[in-house]
Design a protein around this motif. Structure first.
Motif, PDB file in Angstrom:
ATOM      1  N   ARG A 175       1.007  -1.305  -0.133  1.00 48.61           N
ATOM      2  CA  ARG A 175       0.029  -0.073  -0.242  1.00 48.61           C
ATOM      3  C   ARG A 175       0.724   1.223  -0.203  1.00 48.61           C
ATOM      4  O   ARG A 175       0.864   2.092  -0.854  1.00 48.61           O
TER       5      ARG A 175
ATOM      6  N   GLU B  32       1.139   4.102  -2.943  1.00 48.49           N
ATOM      7  CA  GLU B  32       0.560   5.546  -2.722  1.00 48.49           C
ATOM      8  C   GLU B  32       2.046   6.086  -2.948  1.00 48.49           C
ATOM      9  O   GLU B  32       1.654   7.461  -3.621  1.00 48.49           O
TER      10      GLU B  32
ATOM     11  N   VAL C  96       1.967   9.281  -5.587  1.00 49.21           N
ATOM     12  CA  VAL C  96       2.599  10.831  -5.499  1.00 49.21           C
ATOM     13  C   VAL C  96       3.760  11.268  -6.296  1.00 49.21           C
ATOM     14  O   VAL C  96       3.502  12.460  -6.730  1.00 49.21           O
TER      15      VAL C  96
ATOM     16  N   LEU D  29       4.762  10.673   3.307  1.00 52.60           N
ATOM     17  CA  LEU D  29       4.674   9.218   2.864  1.00 52.60           C
ATOM     18  C   LEU D  29       6.272   8.567   3.208  1.00 52.60           C
ATOM     19  O   LEU D  29       6.276   7.590   3.847  1.00 52.60           O
TER      20      LEU D  29
END
Length: 291
Positions: A11, A15, A19, A102
């Protein structure tokens, strides 16, 4: 595991890839918007400040051979920006913040992913990666990915640029923290044992200071055309990327040409570090005692 049964690293990586893709796309859009506006720009390093220069500055996210991972390359310049371009720059900065958040989550949750991220993400954009062949720039420099584009919040009458070569980063340490840092080195090494003995000879409650000399950087002093709502008429900011200044007519504010290299010696009086002893107390950690 995630609700769909996938490990959390899948995940996070998905992500981050999304981005990063958005960051590259938004940066391209920003450069295209600026080029279409016909506004002016100035580069400290180059004679010509065009769209190719701006794209290179904003997408310089690579390690160079032998580069210190703590250091980042600077691209000093000025960019006149209309409202559309300023809005595009704000979007890029917001995405940079999301990227940094992140990365921080990944460092906490799955730190083993970091080397893969540095190696894999560049290949998602062949146009970015084509120029890397044979140059040793195949890894991402994460800090250069998320550093924000400097933006002036209002039209500027003039900008004065100057080298700042006296920066110091000072972090307070307890005796216990310093001891742990020394033990994390090699407590069998003679020079570490000497420093551990020195540390044992001072009171446990004595504060210590770990000091890092910062690399020279360019500082911009902005003088606004009109006072801001809070009454301010000027602002000082460090710039490592081109500074975007609001300009409805596409013109740059008056600005100076700073010297090509920083001064060899300190140009400002000592401040926070003036209370430190002149001689380093724990050389391996750059730790000083207070006077």
């Amino acid at each position: 595991m995630t609700p769909d049964g996938q490990p959390p690293e899948y995940r996070l990586l998905a992500e981050l890839e999304a981005v990063f893709d958005r960051l590259v796309e938004q940066t391209d859009e920003l450069v295209a918007d600026w080029e279409a506006s016909g506004a002016s720009a100035w580069s400290f390093e180059r004679e010509t400040a065009d769209a190719g220069w701006l794209r290179h500055c904003l997408l310089d996210v690579w390690y160079q051979d032998g580069q210190d991972g703590r250091a980042t390359r600077s691209h000093v310049g000025l960019v006149a920006a209309d409202e559309r371009v300023m809005e595009a720059a704000l979007r890029v900065n917001a995405t940079k913040q999301a990227f940094a958040a992140l990365i921080a989550e990944i460092r906490t949750e799955v730190p083993s992913l970091i080397p893969e991220i540095k190696a894999v993400l560049p290949f998602r954009h062949p146009a970015l990666h084509d120029h890397l062949r044979g140059t040793g720039l195949a890894r991402l420099h994460l800090k250069q990915c998320w550093r924000a584009i400097p933006l002036a919040e209002a039209p500027v009458a003039r900008v004065r640029l100057a080298w700042y070569a006296s920066g110091r980063s000072i972090k307070r340490l307890t005796v216990r923290e310093a001891e742990q840092k020394l033990l994390a080195l090699d407590n069998e090494a003679p020079h570490v044992r000497i420093q551990l003995r020195q540390l044992a000879g001072i009171p446990d409650g004595e504060p210590l200071a770990q000091m890092q000399t910062q690399a020279p950087l360019m500082r911009a002093n902005l003088f606004y055309r009109e006072p801001l709502e809070d009454g301010r008429t000027r602002r000082a900011m460090n710039i490592a990327l081109p500074l975007f200044v609001p300009s409805p007519d596409g013109r740059l504010p008056d600005h100076n040409q700073p010297p090509p290299t920083p001064p060899a010696t300190r140009t400002r009086a000592r401040r926070r570090d003036e209370r430190l002893e002149d001689t380093v107390f724990l050389p391996s950690l750059r730790v000083y005692r207070y006077r």
